[in-house]
Design an enzyme around this catalytic site. Structure first.
Site, PDB file in Angstrom:
ATOM      1  N   GLU A   1      -8.522   1.761  -4.619  1.00  0.00           N
ATOM      2  CA  GLU A   1      -9.608   1.509  -3.664  1.00  0.00           C
ATOM      3  C   GLU A   1     -10.345   2.789  -3.302  1.00  0.00           C
ATOM      4  O   GLU A   1      -9.738   3.787  -2.882  1.00  0.00           O
ATOM      5  CB  GLU A   1      -9.037   0.844  -2.392  1.00  0.00           C
ATOM      6  CG  GLU A   1     -10.129   0.534  -1.365  1.00  0.00           C
ATOM      7  CD  GLU A   1      -9.708  -0.432  -0.273  1.00  0.00           C
ATOM      8  OE1 GLU A   1      -8.606  -1.002  -0.347  1.00  0.00           O
ATOM      9  OE2 GLU A   1     -10.523  -0.612   0.667  1.00  0.00           O
TER      10      GLU A   1
ATOM     11  N   GLU B   1       0.832  -1.205   0.000  1.00  0.00           N
ATOM     12  CA  GLU B   1       0.000   0.000   0.000  1.00  0.00           C
ATOM     13  C   GLU B   1       0.869   1.259   0.000  1.00  0.00           C
ATOM     14  O   GLU B   1       1.791   1.375   0.822  1.00  0.00           O
ATOM     15  CB  GLU B   1      -0.903   0.015   1.237  1.00  0.00           C
ATOM     16  CG  GLU B   1      -1.925  -1.111   1.237  1.00  0.00           C
ATOM     17  CD  GLU B   1      -2.866  -1.054   2.439  1.00  0.00           C
ATOM     18  OE1 GLU B   1      -2.781  -0.098   3.249  1.00  0.00           O
ATOM     19  OE2 GLU B   1      -3.678  -1.979   2.580  1.00  0.00           O
TER      20      GLU B   1
HETATM   21  O1  KIV Z   1      -6.715  -6.825   1.893  1.00  0.00           O
HETATM   22  C1  KIV Z   1      -7.567  -6.749   0.982  1.00  0.00           C
HETATM   23  O2  KIV Z   1      -8.560  -7.481   0.943  1.00  0.00           O
HETATM   24  C2  KIV Z   1      -7.368  -5.751  -0.055  1.00  0.00           C
HETATM   25  C3  KIV Z   1      -8.471  -5.555  -1.040  1.00  0.00           C
HETATM   26  C4  KIV Z   1      -9.577  -4.795  -0.422  1.00  0.00           C
HETATM   27  C5  KIV Z   1      -8.004  -4.918  -2.272  1.00  0.00           C
HETATM   28  O3  KIV Z   1      -6.366  -5.111  -0.093  1.00  0.00           O
END
Ligand code: KIV
Length: 271
Positions: free
Chosen positions: A189, A122
């Protein structure tokens, strides 16, 4: 209909070709062997071993507590089930931010011990050193921009990101930075559909949206949300395909009733 239905194993190169051909990419989360078998047999393109396991599997409020060990347990279980899908694993919070050597060590552990095909991280410019170091080891990296749940205490809310001009501009710059660094794709997201469309148009690598409209190159949902096992989470972007919570609850109630009334097991169900 997918022209890639017959392919034996989805690779990052195939995802790139899918974008070029305009074929949408379908991704779901998966955390365990039995579920991953179902997803793979249905033809899902990517299984994300997401750190959302922290919420839906372990019951934490956020994704922060899950550990590298936990993620490797889930990832190895998924890999054992899968023959076709690309398996991408989230690097959990605290295993890559601010220290690119640690980031590489975390990514190598995941790749070596689980057999997964790629990792996801991220953030944008803040983690560019970690991304570059991991990529330099030949490990495919998927980015994740917009609402990045590992930063929830910075955001203070799970609401839509990049609605204002400065944040939208940074997101677009970060998306280009991830592409230029060598990421094979990225999750977008909970951002405005128009911005997600612009990012997807400008980039050559595929974008996978969640709450980001229909102009991204693919979609991802959390499996437990889309089949209605987890009913505590109902954002506007979520489409529920089943009400498994009620289905399973009903089956369990029937079982309890059968046990209590001596209806189970019957003569055919005994030796
Ligand atoms: O951890 C997860 O499920 C995610 C998705 C929402 C993309 O990163």
């Amino acid at each position: 209909m997918s022209v890639y239905k017959e392919i034996k194993q989805v690779t990052t190169h195939i995802l790139q070709e899918m974008k070029q051909r305009g074929e949408k990419i379908a991704m779901l989360t998966g955390y365990d062997y039995s579920t991953a078998k179902i997803l793979d047999s249905a033809g899902i393109d990517i299984i994300l071993v997401g750190d959302s396991a922290s919420n839906v599997m372990a019951g934490y409020d956020t994704t922060l507590p899950i550990t590298l060990q936990d993620m490797m347990y889930h990832a190895a279980s998924v890999v054992r089930a899968v023959s076709r899908a690309l398996v991408v694993v989230d690097l959990p919070f605290g295993t890559y931010q601010g220290n690119s050597r640690k980031a590489l060590a975390s990514a190598i552990q995941i790749m070596k011990k689980t057999g997964a095909h790629a990792i996801k991280m991220e953030g944008g410019s803040e983690i560019k050193d970690s991304i570059s170091r991991i990529l330099s080891a030949g490990i495919p990296v998927m980015g994740h921009l917009g609402l990045t749940p590992q930063s929830i205490f910075k955001f203070g809310t799970y609401s839509v990101r990049a609605k204002d001009e400065p944040e939208a501009k940074k997101l677009l710059e970060d998306a280009h930075l991830l592409e230029d660094s060598g990421c094979f794709g990225m999750v977008l997201e909970k951002i405005p559909a128009q911005l997600a469309g612009k990012v997807s148009k400008e980039l050559k690598i595929p974008t996978i949206g969640i709450g980001a409209g229909n102009q991204t190159d693919g979609q991802v949902l959390v499996f437990h949300d889309m089949v209605g096992i987890n009913k505590e989470f109902s954002p506007r972007f979520l489409r529920r395909y089943l009400d498994l919570f009620s289905e399973i609850q009903g089956a369990v109630k029937n079982y309890i009733q059968d046990v209590k009334t001596l209806n189970f097991p019957n003569e055919k169900e005994q030796y």
